[in-house]
Design a protein around this motif. Sequence first.
Motif, short mmCIF file in Angstrom:
data_model
loop_
_atom_site.label_atom_id
_atom_site.label_comp_id
_atom_site.label_asym_id
_atom_site.label_seq_id
_atom_site.Cartn_x
_atom_site.Cartn_y
_atom_site.Cartn_z
N ALA A 69 0.82 -1.22 0.00
CA ALA A 69 0.00 0.00 0.00
C ALA A 69 0.85 1.27 0.00
O ALA A 69 0.49 2.26 -0.64
N ALA A 70 1.98 1.26 0.69
CA ALA A 70 2.83 2.47 0.72
C ALA A 70 3.34 2.81 -0.68
O ALA A 70 3.35 3.99 -1.07
N LYS A 71 3.73 1.81 -1.46
CA LYS A 71 4.18 2.05 -2.84
C LYS A 71 3.04 2.54 -3.72
O LYS A 71 3.22 3.41 -4.57
N VAL A 72 1.86 1.97 -3.53
CA VAL A 72 0.69 2.39 -4.31
C VAL A 72 0.34 3.84 -3.98
O VAL A 72 0.10 4.65 -4.87
N THR A 73 0.38 4.19 -2.69
CA THR A 73 0.10 5.57 -2.28
C THR A 73 1.10 6.52 -2.91
O THR A 73 0.72 7.56 -3.47
N GLU A 74 2.38 6.19 -2.82
CA GLU A 74 3.41 7.05 -3.42
C GLU A 74 3.17 7.24 -4.91
O GLU A 74 3.31 8.34 -5.44
N THR A 75 2.79 6.18 -5.60
CA THR A 75 2.55 6.26 -7.04
C THR A 75 1.32 7.10 -7.35
O THR A 75 1.37 8.00 -8.19
N PHE A 76 0.21 6.83 -6.66
CA PHE A 76 -1.04 7.56 -6.91
C PHE A 76 -0.92 9.05 -6.63
O PHE A 76 -1.74 9.83 -7.11
N PRO B 187 -1.77 5.94 7.50
CA PRO B 187 -1.90 4.50 7.29
C PRO B 187 -2.20 3.74 8.59
O PRO B 187 -1.75 4.13 9.66
N ALA B 188 -2.94 2.66 8.45
CA ALA B 188 -3.19 1.75 9.57
C ALA B 188 -1.91 0.95 9.83
O ALA B 188 -0.96 1.02 9.04
N ALA B 189 -1.90 0.18 10.88
CA ALA B 189 -0.72 -0.60 11.24
C ALA B 189 -0.26 -1.52 10.11
O ALA B 189 0.94 -1.73 9.91
N ASP B 190 -1.22 -2.06 9.32
CA ASP B 190 -0.85 -2.97 8.24
C ASP B 190 -0.55 -2.23 6.93
O ASP B 190 -0.28 -2.86 5.90
N GLY B 191 -0.64 -0.88 6.94
CA GLY B 191 -0.35 -0.09 5.75
C GLY B 191 -1.59 0.32 4.97
O GLY B 191 -1.52 1.14 4.05
N ALA C 13 -16.59 10.18 -3.10
CA ALA C 13 -16.23 8.77 -3.06
C ALA C 13 -15.25 8.50 -1.92
O ALA C 13 -14.67 9.43 -1.35
N VAL C 14 -15.07 7.23 -1.66
CA VAL C 14 -14.05 6.77 -0.72
C VAL C 14 -13.17 5.79 -1.47
O VAL C 14 -13.67 4.85 -2.10
N GLN C 15 -11.88 6.04 -1.42
CA GLN C 15 -10.91 5.11 -2.02
C GLN C 15 -10.17 4.44 -0.88
O GLN C 15 -9.64 5.12 0.00
N GLN C 16 -10.17 3.12 -0.89
CA GLN C 16 -9.46 2.37 0.13
C GLN C 16 -8.33 1.58 -0.51
O GLN C 16 -8.52 0.95 -1.56
N LEU C 17 -7.17 1.64 0.12
CA LEU C 17 -6.05 0.79 -0.26
C LEU C 17 -5.95 -0.24 0.85
O LEU C 17 -5.56 0.08 1.98
N VAL C 18 -6.34 -1.47 0.54
CA VAL C 18 -6.41 -2.53 1.54
C VAL C 18 -5.19 -3.42 1.38
O VAL C 18 -5.03 -4.10 0.36
N ALA C 19 -4.32 -3.39 2.40
CA ALA C 19 -3.11 -4.20 2.38
C ALA C 19 -3.48 -5.68 2.49
O ALA C 19 -4.31 -6.06 3.31
N THR D 244 -2.02 -4.95 -2.77
CA THR D 244 -2.97 -3.94 -2.31
C THR D 244 -4.22 -4.01 -3.16
O THR D 244 -4.15 -3.93 -4.38
N ARG D 245 -5.37 -4.15 -2.49
CA ARG D 245 -6.65 -4.06 -3.19
C ARG D 245 -7.09 -2.61 -3.14
O ARG D 245 -7.10 -1.99 -2.08
N VAL D 246 -7.44 -2.07 -4.30
CA VAL D 246 -7.90 -0.69 -4.40
C VAL D 246 -9.40 -0.73 -4.63
O VAL D 246 -9.86 -1.25 -5.64
N ASP D 247 -10.15 -0.20 -3.66
CA ASP D 247 -11.61 -0.15 -3.74
C ASP D 247 -12.05 1.30 -3.83
O ASP D 247 -11.56 2.15 -3.07
N LEU D 248 -12.98 1.58 -4.73
CA LEU D 248 -13.54 2.91 -4.87
C LEU D 248 -15.06 2.78 -4.84
O LEU D 248 -15.63 2.03 -5.63
N THR D 249 -15.69 3.48 -3.90
CA THR D 249 -17.15 3.51 -3.82
C THR D 249 -17.59 4.94 -3.63
O THR D 249 -16.89 5.74 -3.03
#
Length: 166
Positions: A13-20, A86-90, A109-115, A120-125
Amino acid sequence: MALSASTTLPYPAAKVTETFTDEAFLRHISELVGGSLESVQRDGDVSGAFTLTVVRKVPSARLPEIAKKMLGDSLTVTQTERWQAPAADGSRTADVTMKVAGAPVDVNAVQQLVADGGSTRVDLTGDVKSSIPFLGGKIAAAAEPMLGKALNVQAQQAEAWLSGRS
């Protein structure tokens, strides 16, 4: 219109966040869809809570014809993302709003990056709304699948972007 999309990236998730949130990546995505990146502002460090504001010009080609007549060939879209630390798991969550200049179209919307281990699962609702009389529903209906596709393009490009930097 309800918005819901999900995809998985084989990176933490940290890499995905940095990229996004990377300006060069945001510029790449904007240009890939025929638009341009006008500005990026990040308040705070990506290691904690921060806010990202991105302004893009995007083509209006996929909107209904009558909407294109009203809005022109391109739209200026301001996207604001309020990221939690970030949460403890990223895992991370971002509240996302989009405003279209000159048009009463809003996205919340809410975008979640789930470690998930090293992935990382990226959810958008969320919701797409337009208050244009008689056209609002059509515009929202046209925008909703475009946003879902945008998430998939973003994810595909993020995977290519990250694999090129590993």
